[in-house]
Design a protein around this motif. Sequence first.
Motif, PDB file in Angstrom:
ATOM      1  N   ALA A 165      51.826 -40.245  35.614  1.00  0.00           N
ATOM      2  CA  ALA A 165      50.746 -41.233  35.525  1.00  0.00           C
ATOM      3  C   ALA A 165      51.134 -42.457  34.701  1.00  0.00           C
ATOM      4  O   ALA A 165      50.470 -43.488  34.792  1.00  0.00           O
ATOM      5  CB  ALA A 165      49.498 -40.584  34.920  1.00  0.00           C
ATOM      6  N   VAL A 166      52.169 -42.342  33.876  1.00  0.00           N
ATOM      7  CA  VAL A 166      52.605 -43.503  33.095  1.00  0.00           C
ATOM      8  C   VAL A 166      53.086 -44.583  34.059  1.00  0.00           C
ATOM      9  O   VAL A 166      53.901 -44.311  34.947  1.00  0.00           O
ATOM     10  CB  VAL A 166      53.735 -43.120  32.119  1.00  0.00           C
ATOM     11  CG1 VAL A 166      54.274 -44.340  31.397  1.00  0.00           C
ATOM     12  CG2 VAL A 166      53.229 -42.093  31.110  1.00  0.00           C
ATOM     13  N   PRO A 167      52.580 -45.811  33.945  1.00  0.00           N
ATOM     14  CA  PRO A 167      52.954 -46.873  34.897  1.00  0.00           C
ATOM     15  C   PRO A 167      54.468 -47.045  35.005  1.00  0.00           C
ATOM     16  O   PRO A 167      55.167 -47.187  33.992  1.00  0.00           O
ATOM     17  CB  PRO A 167      52.282 -48.122  34.307  1.00  0.00           C
ATOM     18  CG  PRO A 167      51.136 -47.591  33.519  1.00  0.00           C
ATOM     19  CD  PRO A 167      51.589 -46.284  32.957  1.00  0.00           C
ATOM     20  N   ARG A 168      54.939 -47.046  36.234  1.00  0.00           N
ATOM     21  CA  ARG A 168      56.375 -47.181  36.479  1.00  0.00           C
ATOM     22  C   ARG A 168      56.900 -48.529  35.989  1.00  0.00           C
ATOM     23  O   ARG A 168      58.056 -48.640  35.567  1.00  0.00           O
ATOM     24  CB  ARG A 168      56.637 -47.020  37.986  1.00  0.00           C
ATOM     25  CG  ARG A 168      58.078 -47.197  38.411  1.00  0.00           C
ATOM     26  CD  ARG A 168      58.977 -46.188  37.757  1.00  0.00           C
ATOM     27  NE  ARG A 168      60.394 -46.468  38.003  1.00  0.00           N
ATOM     28  CZ  ARG A 168      61.391 -45.874  37.378  1.00  0.00           C
ATOM     29  NH1 ARG A 168      61.137 -44.961  36.457  1.00  0.00           N
ATOM     30  NH2 ARG A 168      62.641 -46.184  37.657  1.00  0.00           N
ATOM     31  N   ALA A 169      56.058 -49.555  36.009  1.00  0.00           N
ATOM     32  CA  ALA A 169      56.495 -50.885  35.589  1.00  0.00           C
ATOM     33  C   ALA A 169      56.955 -50.888  34.140  1.00  0.00           C
ATOM     34  O   ALA A 169      57.905 -51.607  33.777  1.00  0.00           O
ATOM     35  CB  ALA A 169      55.360 -51.887  35.784  1.00  0.00           C
ATOM     36  N   GLN A 170      56.311 -50.078  33.292  1.00  0.00           N
ATOM     37  CA  GLN A 170      56.705 -50.040  31.888  1.00  0.00           C
ATOM     38  C   GLN A 170      58.082 -49.400  31.731  1.00  0.00           C
ATOM     39  O   GLN A 170      58.885 -49.831  30.903  1.00  0.00           O
ATOM     40  CB  GLN A 170      55.662 -49.281  31.071  1.00  0.00           C
ATOM     41  CG  GLN A 170      54.288 -49.926  31.098  1.00  0.00           C
ATOM     42  CD  GLN A 170      53.364 -49.341  30.057  1.00  0.00           C
ATOM     43  OE1 GLN A 170      53.811 -48.847  29.036  1.00  0.00           O
ATOM     44  NE2 GLN A 170      52.068 -49.423  30.304  1.00  0.00           N
ATOM     45  N   LEU A 171      58.355 -48.370  32.528  1.00  0.00           N
ATOM     46  CA  LEU A 171      59.671 -47.734  32.467  1.00  0.00           C
ATOM     47  C   LEU A 171      60.757 -48.681  32.974  1.00  0.00           C
ATOM     48  O   LEU A 171      61.855 -48.741  32.402  1.00  0.00           O
ATOM     49  CB  LEU A 171      59.656 -46.443  33.295  1.00  0.00           C
ATOM     50  CG  LEU A 171      58.547 -45.431  32.966  1.00  0.00           C
ATOM     51  CD1 LEU A 171      58.703 -44.194  33.826  1.00  0.00           C
ATOM     52  CD2 LEU A 171      58.558 -45.060  31.497  1.00  0.00           C
ATOM     53  N   GLU A 172      60.449 -49.399  34.029  1.00  0.00           N
ATOM     54  CA  GLU A 172      61.423 -50.352  34.571  1.00  0.00           C
ATOM     55  C   GLU A 172      61.682 -51.498  33.591  1.00  0.00           C
ATOM     56  O   GLU A 172      62.810 -51.980  33.468  1.00  0.00           O
ATOM     57  CB  GLU A 172      60.924 -50.896  35.903  1.00  0.00           C
ATOM     58  CG  GLU A 172      60.875 -49.847  37.006  1.00  0.00           C
ATOM     59  CD  GLU A 172      60.276 -50.384  38.297  1.00  0.00           C
ATOM     60  OE1 GLU A 172      59.693 -51.497  38.244  1.00  0.00           O
ATOM     61  OE2 GLU A 172      60.394 -49.708  39.326  1.00  0.00           O
ATOM     62  N   THR A 173      60.651 -51.918  32.883  1.00  0.00           N
ATOM     63  CA  THR A 173      60.831 -52.978  31.883  1.00  0.00           C
ATOM     64  C   THR A 173      61.756 -52.506  30.772  1.00  0.00           C
ATOM     65  O   THR A 173      62.633 -53.257  30.313  1.00  0.00           O
ATOM     66  CB  THR A 173      59.471 -53.384  31.301  1.00  0.00           C
ATOM     67  OG1 THR A 173      58.619 -53.839  32.349  1.00  0.00           O
ATOM     68  CG2 THR A 173      59.631 -54.479  30.268  1.00  0.00           C
ATOM     69  N   ALA A 174      61.565 -51.261  30.329  1.00  0.00           N
ATOM     70  CA  ALA A 174      62.438 -50.719  29.286  1.00  0.00           C
ATOM     71  C   ALA A 174      63.882 -50.629  29.772  1.00  0.00           C
ATOM     72  O   ALA A 174      64.820 -50.932  29.021  1.00  0.00           O
ATOM     73  CB  ALA A 174      61.937 -49.341  28.862  1.00  0.00           C
ATOM     74  N   GLU A 175      64.061 -50.235  31.022  1.00  0.00           N
ATOM     75  CA  GLU A 175      65.412 -50.164  31.578  1.00  0.00           C
ATOM     76  C   GLU A 175      66.018 -51.557  31.676  1.00  0.00           C
ATOM     77  O   GLU A 175      67.227 -51.739  31.447  1.00  0.00           O
ATOM     78  CB  GLU A 175      65.367 -49.495  32.955  1.00  0.00           C
ATOM     79  CG  GLU A 175      64.986 -48.016  32.906  1.00  0.00           C
ATOM     80  CD  GLU A 175      64.769 -47.436  34.292  1.00  0.00           C
ATOM     81  OE1 GLU A 175      64.864 -48.214  35.276  1.00  0.00           O
ATOM     82  OE2 GLU A 175      64.510 -46.220  34.402  1.00  0.00           O
ATOM     83  N   ALA A 176      65.178 -52.564  32.013  1.00  0.00           N
ATOM     84  CA  ALA A 176      65.676 -53.938  32.118  1.00  0.00           C
ATOM     85  C   ALA A 176      66.136 -54.477  30.766  1.00  0.00           C
ATOM     86  O   ALA A 176      67.023 -55.349  30.710  1.00  0.00           O
ATOM     87  CB  ALA A 176      64.592 -54.843  32.697  1.00  0.00           C
ATOM     88  N   TYR A 177      65.559 -53.972  29.676  1.00  0.00           N
ATOM     89  CA  TYR A 177      65.973 -54.393  28.342  1.00  0.00           C
ATOM     90  C   TYR A 177      67.211 -53.636  27.855  1.00  0.00           C
ATOM     91  O   TYR A 177      67.638 -53.819  26.719  1.00  0.00           O
ATOM     92  CB  TYR A 177      64.840 -54.195  27.350  1.00  0.00           C
ATOM     93  CG  TYR A 177      63.896 -55.377  27.285  1.00  0.00           C
ATOM     94  CD1 TYR A 177      64.182 -56.461  26.462  1.00  0.00           C
ATOM     95  CD2 TYR A 177      62.745 -55.417  28.047  1.00  0.00           C
ATOM     96  CE1 TYR A 177      63.333 -57.549  26.394  1.00  0.00           C
ATOM     97  CE2 TYR A 177      61.882 -56.499  28.001  1.00  0.00           C
ATOM     98  CZ  TYR A 177      62.182 -57.565  27.175  1.00  0.00           C
ATOM     99  OH  TYR A 177      61.333 -58.646  27.118  1.00  0.00           O
ATOM    100  N   GLY A 178      67.757 -52.795  28.705  1.00  0.00           N
ATOM    101  CA  GLY A 178      69.004 -52.122  28.376  1.00  0.00           C
ATOM    102  C   GLY A 178      68.865 -50.734  27.795  1.00  0.00           C
ATOM    103  O   GLY A 178      69.863 -50.163  27.323  1.00  0.00           O
ATOM    104  N   MET A 179      67.684 -50.169  27.813  1.00  0.00           N
ATOM    105  CA  MET A 179      67.513 -48.808  27.307  1.00  0.00           C
ATOM    106  C   MET A 179      68.121 -47.801  28.279  1.00  0.00           C
ATOM    107  O   MET A 179      68.045 -47.967  29.495  1.00  0.00           O
ATOM    108  CB  MET A 179      66.027 -48.488  27.114  1.00  0.00           C
ATOM    109  CG  MET A 179      65.380 -49.174  25.932  1.00  0.00           C
ATOM    110  SD  MET A 179      63.691 -48.558  25.656  1.00  0.00           S
ATOM    111  CE  MET A 179      63.223 -49.486  24.214  1.00  0.00           C
ATOM    112  N   SER A 180      68.677 -46.741  27.720  1.00  0.00           N
ATOM    113  CA  SER A 180      69.201 -45.656  28.550  1.00  0.00           C
ATOM    114  C   SER A 180      68.049 -44.776  29.031  1.00  0.00           C
ATOM    115  O   SER A 180      66.906 -44.917  28.573  1.00  0.00           O
ATOM    116  CB  SER A 180      70.207 -44.822  27.754  1.00  0.00           C
ATOM    117  OG  SER A 180      69.548 -44.171  26.663  1.00  0.00           O
ATOM    118  N   GLN A 181      68.371 -43.856  29.943  1.00  0.00           N
ATOM    119  CA  GLN A 181      67.339 -42.954  30.455  1.00  0.00           C
ATOM    120  C   GLN A 181      66.743 -42.106  29.335  1.00  0.00           C
ATOM    121  O   GLN A 181      65.540 -41.860  29.306  1.00  0.00           O
ATOM    122  CB  GLN A 181      67.938 -42.049  31.540  1.00  0.00           C
ATOM    123  CG  GLN A 181      68.290 -42.764  32.831  1.00  0.00           C
ATOM    124  CD  GLN A 181      67.052 -43.235  33.574  1.00  0.00           C
ATOM    125  OE1 GLN A 181      65.976 -42.657  33.448  1.00  0.00           O
ATOM    126  NE2 GLN A 181      67.206 -44.309  34.340  1.00  0.00           N
TER     127      GLN A 181
END
Length: 292
Positions: A165-181
Amino acid sequence: MFSICADPKSIEGFQWLACYLTSGKHIDFYWSFLTVLSLVAITAPCAMAFGFGGATAARSQFWPARMLGKVYVAMVRGVPDIVFFLFFVIALDQGIEYAKSLMVCPDGAWPWQGLEFRVCQEAKVPLAKSDAFWHDAYGFFLAVVTFSIVFGAFVANVLFGAMQAVPRAQLETAEAYGMSQRQVFRRILVPQMWVYALPGLSNLWMILLKATPLLFLLGIEDIVYYARELGGSKTQAYEYPHPDWRLWYFLALLCFYLLMTKLSEGVLGRLSARLSKGQATAAGEAMRKAAV
């Protein structure tokens, strides 16, 4: 308990009732409430650990781990609780004794003799000569493990849905900032999933409270056992100097569970408000508008 209780034939009325309610059996009855509360206090975090592990495995990219998580959730949730409680406790007990028998029994013989499971006396857990405390503690341990596995499967299903349920956009934003999985999982997904998981976890907490009478099925002398024994006019071994009072004893249990439910609702309500603050949910939006 009181000196006036030394001669039961010389007391009556309120004094008799006071002596009766402070007898040794009733002291055990009062201690059994602590047994129930201890079970809930230990089982809840253990079930959360099982559930978090199952939910994490169910969404893993590694296929064997993903299948293990999904099989655990589906299998335990698909079996009736009472069947799982009666079967798993016996299987776990026999498994522990069999593993011990391989180390301590002289011949290491196969313990099954037809349909009967028998190990040498040294492999019994606990030993027959052990104090009654260790027998009770071992039964309590089996109950905690069983409750944790059963409710852990339901927790895993709730947490898995909350993670989705956590919005996918927030996860993609974190990945775009260079965070690992791992960083996305630890810093973004897990902190935000709790607000979605709390309603389901609240229901499971209430169900866990209501499921504590299943201790009676596991041979543990809990509050239901004592309410039935003390409330009846007689048992197989004793005859009590009063008529059938089981109604009053079970009414006391009703008040106890209602009190626990009321306290739980208050704590869970405060926790929900704390987790919803600043979140893009209906509760979070309501709090933001109220602050404005």
